[in-house]
Scaffold this motif. Structure first.
Motif, PDB file in Angstrom:
ATOM      1  N   SER A 281      49.230  32.498  27.900  1.00 33.57           N
ATOM      2  CA  SER A 281      48.982  34.112  27.699  1.00 33.57           C
ATOM      3  C   SER A 281      49.524  34.599  28.810  1.00 33.57           C
ATOM      4  O   SER A 281      49.599  35.984  29.089  1.00 33.57           O
ATOM      5  N   MET A 282      49.652  33.942  29.921  1.00 34.15           N
ATOM      6  CA  MET A 282      49.902  34.892  31.362  1.00 34.15           C
ATOM      7  C   MET A 282      48.574  35.580  31.885  1.00 34.15           C
ATOM      8  O   MET A 282      48.845  36.209  32.826  1.00 34.15           O
ATOM      9  N   GLU A 283      47.623  35.488  31.329  1.00 42.82           N
ATOM     10  CA  GLU A 283      46.520  36.512  31.785  1.00 42.82           C
ATOM     11  C   GLU A 283      46.094  36.188  33.014  1.00 42.82           C
ATOM     12  O   GLU A 283      45.798  37.066  33.773  1.00 42.82           O
ATOM     13  N   SER A 284      45.815  34.931  33.428  1.00 40.23           N
ATOM     14  CA  SER A 284      45.642  34.397  34.603  1.00 40.23           C
ATOM     15  C   SER A 284      46.468  34.958  35.656  1.00 40.23           C
ATOM     16  O   SER A 284      45.984  35.321  36.754  1.00 40.23           O
ATOM     17  N   HIS A 285      47.859  34.766  35.511  1.00 40.26           N
ATOM     18  CA  HIS A 285      48.937  35.164  36.434  1.00 40.26           C
ATOM     19  C   HIS A 285      48.814  36.696  36.597  1.00 40.26           C
ATOM     20  O   HIS A 285      48.682  37.178  37.861  1.00 40.26           O
ATOM     21  N   VAL A 286      48.479  37.462  35.416  1.00 38.51           N
ATOM     22  CA  VAL A 286      48.551  39.126  35.420  1.00 38.51           C
ATOM     23  C   VAL A 286      47.474  39.310  36.512  1.00 38.51           C
ATOM     24  O   VAL A 286      47.402  40.215  37.228  1.00 38.51           O
ATOM     25  N   SER A 287      46.145  38.675  36.089  1.00 39.63           N
ATOM     26  CA  SER A 287      45.055  39.104  37.014  1.00 39.63           C
ATOM     27  C   SER A 287      45.392  38.615  38.463  1.00 39.63           C
ATOM     28  O   SER A 287      44.726  39.663  39.261  1.00 39.63           O
ATOM     29  N   HIS A 288      45.842  37.650  38.771  1.00 39.54           N
ATOM     30  CA  HIS A 288      46.057  37.396  40.082  1.00 39.54           C
ATOM     31  C   HIS A 288      47.093  38.382  40.738  1.00 39.54           C
ATOM     32  O   HIS A 288      46.761  38.999  41.906  1.00 39.54           O
ATOM     33  N   VAL A 289      48.024  38.791  39.964  1.00 36.07           N
ATOM     34  CA  VAL A 289      48.975  39.838  40.888  1.00 36.07           C
ATOM     35  C   VAL A 289      48.145  41.215  41.062  1.00 36.07           C
ATOM     36  O   VAL A 289      48.482  41.886  41.882  1.00 36.07           O
ATOM     37  N   VAL A 290      47.523  41.516  39.891  1.00 36.08           N
ATOM     38  CA  VAL A 290      46.672  42.857  39.964  1.00 36.08           C
ATOM     39  C   VAL A 290      45.604  42.754  41.150  1.00 36.08           C
ATOM     40  O   VAL A 290      45.638  43.617  41.952  1.00 36.08           O
ATOM     41  N   ARG A 291      45.078  41.623  41.234  1.00 35.25           N
ATOM     42  CA  ARG A 291      44.170  41.696  42.358  1.00 35.25           C
ATOM     43  C   ARG A 291      44.950  41.670  44.023  1.00 35.25           C
ATOM     44  O   ARG A 291      44.514  42.388  44.810  1.00 35.25           O
ATOM     45  N   ARG A 292      46.146  40.870  43.863  1.00 34.49           N
ATOM     46  CA  ARG A 292      46.788  40.930  45.182  1.00 34.49           C
ATOM     47  C   ARG A 292      47.333  42.352  45.410  1.00 34.49           C
ATOM     48  O   ARG A 292      47.140  42.838  46.699  1.00 34.49           O
ATOM     49  N   CYS A 293      48.075  43.148  44.631  1.00 31.42           N
ATOM     50  CA  CYS A 293      48.450  44.418  44.536  1.00 31.42           C
ATOM     51  C   CYS A 293      47.574  45.285  44.768  1.00 31.42           C
ATOM     52  O   CYS A 293      47.879  46.352  45.890  1.00 31.42           O
ATOM     53  N   SER A 294      46.363  45.273  44.280  1.00 27.05           N
ATOM     54  CA  SER A 294      45.397  46.336  44.696  1.00 27.05           C
ATOM     55  C   SER A 294      44.631  46.156  45.991  1.00 27.05           C
ATOM     56  O   SER A 294      44.536  47.066  46.534  1.00 27.05           O
TER      57      SER A 294
END
Length: 226
Positions: free
Chosen positions: A30-43
């Motif tokens: 689902s790539m949800e884990s990757h999206v969550s990682h990207v969101v955390r880093r960018c935030s």
């Protein structure tokens, strides 16, 4: 879920996601884990960037966004094609926050108008951009062998419609798709997106020129310009 050590038989918990070449994969892709990682880093980067916003002009802010936000959003983003709209929206909110960082909190116009003014492609179009560039490299024999093996260039036919003899097209394999998730495969999504481009763009052989024309094309598509 558990698995057992081959030698000692000790139960081990399976990981919910695994990292490979900087991309986080979960068991359902689902790539949800990757999206969550990207969101955390960018935030995290945005938080730090806001702390120095008063010392930066607009051009410096745009450069920071490109280096610290867009580079993360774009990394491996061809794997995000076809994921749930809610996950794409999470990434879009990050880009929207970056736009607010560039324009300042006092700006009252809508985020879409501000993003357009900065010439930022939205997240979904950035994904299409990446895939089309990969297909450009395949068409022009610039791609790695493993990519060229995924897609097939359309061969000219002795007779038939003019479109059948268009050597800039790729074979569309959507007829072979049995499961919804298969539509996300590069071998399926790549030719589909590439064949949707105007023929004059598919005939370009300069990569730099192609990227310029492609961004213009997707920009117009995203913001409703003719």
């Amino acid at each position: 879920k558990q698995w057992y050590h081959a030698e000692y038989g000790e139960p081990k918990e399976t990981a919910k996601s695994a990292r490979n070449l900087g991309i986080y994969f979960d068991e359902t892709l689902s790539m949800e884990s990757h999206v969550s990682h990207v969101v955390r880093r960018c935030s995290m980067y945005l938080h730090n960037m806001w702390r120095i916003t008063g010392k930066l002009d607009k051009d410096s802010k745009v450069r920071l966004v490109n280096v610290f936000i867009h580079s993360i959003l774009d990394f491996g983003n061809s794997l995000l094609y076809g994921i749930k709209a809610s996950q794409i929206q999470r990434l879009q909110k990050i880009q929207n926050a970056a736009v607010r960082f560039v324009r300042g909190t006092g700006e009252r116009r809508g985020i879409t108008e501000l993003r357009k003014e900065l010439h930022f492609l939205p997240v979904d179009m950035r994904i299409c951009f990446k895939i089309c560039v990969l297909m450009f490299n395949v068409i022009n024999n610039k791609a790695p062998e493993y990519l060229e093996e995924m897609v097939t260039k359309r061969s000219a036919k002795p007779q038939g419609l003019r479109a059948n003899n268009d050597r800039t097209l790729l074979d569309n394999k959507t007829h072979s798709v049995k499961y919804k998730i298969s539509e996300r495969r590069l071998s399926i999504a790549g030719p589909q997106l590439w064949n949707q481009l105007p023929r004059h763009m598919r005939e370009i052989t300069s990569e730099d020129l192609f990227k310029v024309r492609l961004k213009t094309h997707l920009f117009q598509k995203a913001y409703g310009e003719s």
